[in-house]
Scaffold this motif. Structure first.
Motif, PDB file in Angstrom:
ATOM      1  N   ILE A 161       0.840  -1.195   0.000  1.00 55.84           N
ATOM      2  CA  ILE A 161       0.000   0.000   0.000  1.00 55.84           C
ATOM      3  C   ILE A 161       0.873   1.243   0.000  1.00 55.84           C
ATOM      4  O   ILE A 161       1.833   1.342   0.762  1.00 55.84           O
ATOM      5  N   ASN A 162       0.569   2.148  -0.906  1.00 57.14           N
ATOM      6  CA  ASN A 162       1.216   3.448  -0.966  1.00 57.14           C
ATOM      7  C   ASN A 162       0.144   4.500  -1.195  1.00 57.14           C
ATOM      8  O   ASN A 162      -0.719   4.328  -2.064  1.00 57.14           O
TER       9      ASN A 162
ATOM     10  N   ALA B 275      -3.903   9.871  -3.855  1.00 52.23           N
ATOM     11  CA  ALA B 275      -3.821   8.688  -4.713  1.00 52.23           C
ATOM     12  C   ALA B 275      -3.319   7.546  -3.852  1.00 52.23           C
ATOM     13  O   ALA B 275      -2.640   7.763  -2.850  1.00 52.23           O
ATOM     14  N   PHE B 276      -3.670   6.319  -4.227  1.00 51.17           N
ATOM     15  CA  PHE B 276      -3.148   5.179  -3.478  1.00 51.17           C
ATOM     16  C   PHE B 276      -2.956   3.992  -4.413  1.00 51.17           C
ATOM     17  O   PHE B 276      -3.532   3.912  -5.497  1.00 51.17           O
TER      18      PHE B 276
ATOM     19  N   TYR C 202      -3.519  -2.936  -7.506  1.00 47.70           N
ATOM     20  CA  TYR C 202      -4.598  -2.036  -7.924  1.00 47.70           C
ATOM     21  C   TYR C 202      -4.208  -0.618  -7.527  1.00 47.70           C
ATOM     22  O   TYR C 202      -3.684  -0.393  -6.430  1.00 47.70           O
ATOM     23  N   GLN C 203      -4.464   0.329  -8.413  1.00 48.11           N
ATOM     24  CA  GLN C 203      -4.124   1.730  -8.136  1.00 48.11           C
ATOM     25  C   GLN C 203      -5.324   2.621  -8.398  1.00 48.11           C
ATOM     26  O   GLN C 203      -6.041   2.452  -9.396  1.00 48.11           O
ATOM     27  N   TYR C 204      -5.537   3.566  -7.488  1.00 50.65           N
ATOM     28  CA  TYR C 204      -6.534   4.618  -7.707  1.00 50.65           C
ATOM     29  C   TYR C 204      -5.815   5.964  -7.713  1.00 50.65           C
ATOM     30  O   TYR C 204      -5.231   6.373  -6.711  1.00 50.65           O
ATOM     31  N   ASP C 205      -5.817   6.602  -8.858  1.00 50.84           N
ATOM     32  CA  ASP C 205      -5.241   7.940  -8.997  1.00 50.84           C
ATOM     33  C   ASP C 205      -6.205   8.720  -9.889  1.00 50.84           C
ATOM     34  O   ASP C 205      -5.942   8.940 -11.073  1.00 50.84           O
ATOM     35  N   ILE C 206      -7.358   9.051  -9.338  1.00 53.10           N
ATOM     36  CA  ILE C 206      -8.532   9.610 -10.012  1.00 53.10           C
ATOM     37  C   ILE C 206      -9.231   8.538 -10.841  1.00 53.10           C
ATOM     38  O   ILE C 206     -10.461   8.409 -10.818  1.00 53.10           O
ATOM     39  N   PHE C 207      -8.460   7.707 -11.559  1.00 51.62           N
ATOM     40  CA  PHE C 207      -8.992   6.593 -12.338  1.00 51.62           C
ATOM     41  C   PHE C 207      -8.452   5.277 -11.781  1.00 51.62           C
ATOM     42  O   PHE C 207      -7.518   5.255 -10.987  1.00 51.62           O
ATOM     43  N   ASN C 208      -9.043   4.172 -12.217  1.00 48.66           N
ATOM     44  CA  ASN C 208      -8.672   2.836 -11.737  1.00 48.66           C
ATOM     45  C   ASN C 208      -7.618   2.211 -12.645  1.00 48.66           C
ATOM     46  O   ASN C 208      -7.682   2.341 -13.874  1.00 48.66           O
ATOM     47  N   SER C 209      -6.665   1.503 -12.021  1.00 44.81           N
ATOM     48  CA  SER C 209      -5.611   0.806 -12.754  1.00 44.81           C
ATOM     49  C   SER C 209      -5.303  -0.516 -12.068  1.00 44.81           C
ATOM     50  O   SER C 209      -5.598  -0.697 -10.889  1.00 44.81           O
ATOM     51  N   PHE C 210      -4.691  -1.444 -12.817  1.00 46.48           N
ATOM     52  CA  PHE C 210      -4.271  -2.710 -12.210  1.00 46.48           C
ATOM     53  C   PHE C 210      -3.133  -3.314 -13.018  1.00 46.48           C
ATOM     54  O   PHE C 210      -2.892  -2.941 -14.172  1.00 46.48           O
ATOM     55  N   GLY C 211      -2.422  -4.259 -12.386  1.00 39.89           N
ATOM     56  CA  GLY C 211      -1.324  -4.936 -13.056  1.00 39.89           C
ATOM     57  C   GLY C 211      -1.035  -6.279 -12.433  1.00 39.89           C
ATOM     58  O   GLY C 211      -1.403  -6.538 -11.276  1.00 39.89           O
ATOM     59  N   VAL C 212      -0.378  -7.167 -13.193  1.00 40.33           N
ATOM     60  CA  VAL C 212       0.018  -8.500 -12.734  1.00 40.33           C
ATOM     61  C   VAL C 212       1.486  -8.702 -13.113  1.00 40.33           C
ATOM     62  O   VAL C 212       1.895  -8.364 -14.238  1.00 40.33           O
TER      63      VAL C 212
ATOM     64  N   VAL D 272       4.261  12.086   2.319  1.00 38.67           N
ATOM     65  CA  VAL D 272       4.345  10.933   1.424  1.00 38.67           C
ATOM     66  C   VAL D 272       4.358   9.681   2.294  1.00 38.67           C
ATOM     67  O   VAL D 272       5.195   9.555   3.185  1.00 38.67           O
ATOM     68  N   PHE D 273       3.398   8.786   2.065  1.00 34.73           N
ATOM     69  CA  PHE D 273       3.284   7.551   2.812  1.00 34.73           C
ATOM     70  C   PHE D 273       3.599   6.376   1.881  1.00 34.73           C
ATOM     71  O   PHE D 273       3.341   6.445   0.679  1.00 34.73           O
ATOM     72  N   GLY D 274       4.111   5.292   2.436  1.00 36.00           N
ATOM     73  CA  GLY D 274       4.323   4.128   1.590  1.00 36.00           C
ATOM     74  C   GLY D 274       4.905   2.963   2.350  1.00 36.00           C
ATOM     75  O   GLY D 274       5.190   3.032   3.548  1.00 36.00           O
ATOM     76  N   VAL D 275       5.053   1.845   1.627  1.00 35.57           N
ATOM     77  CA  VAL D 275       5.683   0.636   2.143  1.00 35.57           C
ATOM     78  C   VAL D 275       7.023   0.467   1.473  1.00 35.57           C
ATOM     79  O   VAL D 275       7.150   0.593   0.253  1.00 35.57           O
ATOM     80  N   GLY D 276       8.059   0.193   2.251  1.00 34.89           N
ATOM     81  CA  GLY D 276       9.415   0.090   1.734  1.00 34.89           C
ATOM     82  C   GLY D 276      10.158   1.407   1.905  1.00 34.89           C
ATOM     83  O   GLY D 276       9.550   2.475   1.938  1.00 34.89           O
TER      84      GLY D 276
END
Length: 418
Positions: free
Chosen positions: A99-100, A110-111, A131-141, A411-415
């Motif tokens: 999660i970021n 945005a997250f 999965y990413q939300y930055d005004i719009f939806n995105s995803f990746g594998v 700025v928040f994030g993992v890592g």
């Protein structure tokens, strides 16, 4: 002290010197998920080799770099026929949520969230999705198996469907576009030795821009879709050494890309950038960390330049994609100090300074010295670290700009940031 004792046993074992004796057995302990068959394939020492302390030390460095390993060590045991090498592999938990999220004083949010297994099937395979939300939806594998084909050769496969709202900087002002990138990527992975590796491959992707609001330009279409091919080379030189949350040494990571476009609106271009990392232990609890990125791209006078100025990429507190350029020079420097260090948990504080400059699209190298392109953001943050979970570093940073037209924000994030 432990290494000294190991060396004493290695060179002055009971009855006779062990150095130069034949290795007749190799085994592993504490590897509850990681397959011993994989580890035996991964290390450089083999049965039948003559005992070599340098090879053993190099194997420990390699093992500690694995996502599955929080710490590693070795033992040398004398037998009637030779020596028995025992590798201790203290494992991380590797099924990790990601999660970021980040914000500025303008209220942007945005997250990005997902889950990855960094030791899939117990064989150092990374597999997961996001999965990413930055005004719009995105995803990746993503799938990455460094030893899929042999001890040194592997493959990576990536799919992404990314949508964001992107500012496009025109002569008449700024326009907002909905940007979508759908990409299929295949990479071949090869590890030459402990320090050197490459990735080579490419991707097919489609970029789709849709105008939302703002300035317009007769030479820039409001809606267009372009198919592209990308060819990529990554070369890494890595001399980093890890001891739990502490890092020391140097690493260089070169990324070279050639992008072929089917449309003149987004022309074919070349891009490269090199990240230089330098880490140094300061006393028992301090860690000095640095990242320098230098990069250039084909200098087209295009509003869609490849290098972005962004909160979550290079300058903490600056905002979400506030500018673009065809050249970049960014230095991130921070001092991490361990306040609490328990068996499984660490609490760190850090102070940092992020500074960078960009070349304007179609500009020249003098742009790097222009005040409107130069940004300096000092700040501070905290780190909450679980020492037995891979990359389980929850970070919070606050950056405050001290240059022209600066902002500030969290700025928040993992890592770790880098």
């Amino acid at each position: 002290m432990y290494k000294i004792l190991c060396l004493l046993v290695l060179f002055f074992g009971p009855g006779k010197l062990l150095f130069g004796q034949e290795i007749v057995k190799i085994s592993f302990q504490e590897n509850y998920k990681t397959k011993s068959s994989y580890l035996e394939k991964f290390i450089d020492v083999e049965k039948g080799d003559q005992l070599d302390s340098l090879k053993l030390e190099n194997d420990i460095i390699k093992l500690k770099r694995l996502p599955a390993t929080s710490h590693a060590y070795y033992q040398v045991k004398k037998t009637e026929k030779g020596v028995h090498i025992v590798y201790g592999v203290q494992e991380n938990f590797t099924i990790i949520p990601e999660i970021n999220f980040y914000t500025t004083n303008d209220g942007e949010l945005a997250f990005r969230t997902g889950v990855y297994d960094y030791n899939f099937l117990g064989r150092n395979i990374t597999f997961g999705g996001v999965y990413q939300y930055d005004i719009f939806n995105s995803f990746g594998v993503n799938f990455r198996a460094p030893q899929l084909l042999s001890k040194k050769m592997g493959l990576a496969f990536n799919y992404s469907n990314l949508s964001t709202q992107e500012p496009v900087f025109l002569d008449s002002g700024t326009a907002d576009y909905k940007y979508n990138n759908t990409s299929y990527e295949v990479l071949g992975l090869y590890q030459f030795n402990l320090q050197n590796r490459i990735e080579l491959g490419g991707s097919f992707f489609t970029e789709d821009y849709q105008y939302i609001e703002g300035a317009t330009d007769d030479d820039v279409p409001q809606d267009f879709k372009v198919n592209k091919n990308l060819f990529k080379l990554i070369y890494e030189f890595n001399k980093l050494n890890y001891y739990y949350q502490y890092v020391s040494g140097f690493k260089s990571l070169l990324n070279v890309q050639y992008v072929v476009s089917a449309d003149n609106v987004l022309p074919t271009f070349f891009i490269f950038f090199n990240d230089f990392f330098y880490f140094k232990r300061i006393g028992k609890k301090g860690n000095f960390a640095n990242r320098l990125r230098l990069g250039l791209a084909t200098n087209d006078d295009s509003p869609f330049a490849p290098f972005a100025v962004d909160n979550n990429l290079n300058i903490r507190g600056v905002g979400n994609t506030i500018d673009r350029g065809t050249g970049v020079a960014v230095l991130n420097s921070e001092y991490r100090y361990t306040v609490v260090d328990k068996k499984w948990f660490t609490f760190q504080t850090n102070i940092f300074i992020d500074a960078g400059s960009w070349r304007n699209p179609g500009g020249d190298f003098g742009d790097f010295g222009e005040s409107q392109n130069f940004r300096v953001y000092p700040g501070a943050g905290i780190r909450l670290i679980h020492k037995r979970i891979f990359n389980a570093v929850f970070r919070i940073d606050y950056g405050y700009g001290i240059t022209e037209d600066s902002t500030n924000g969290f700025v928040f994030g993992v890592g770790q940031y880098f």
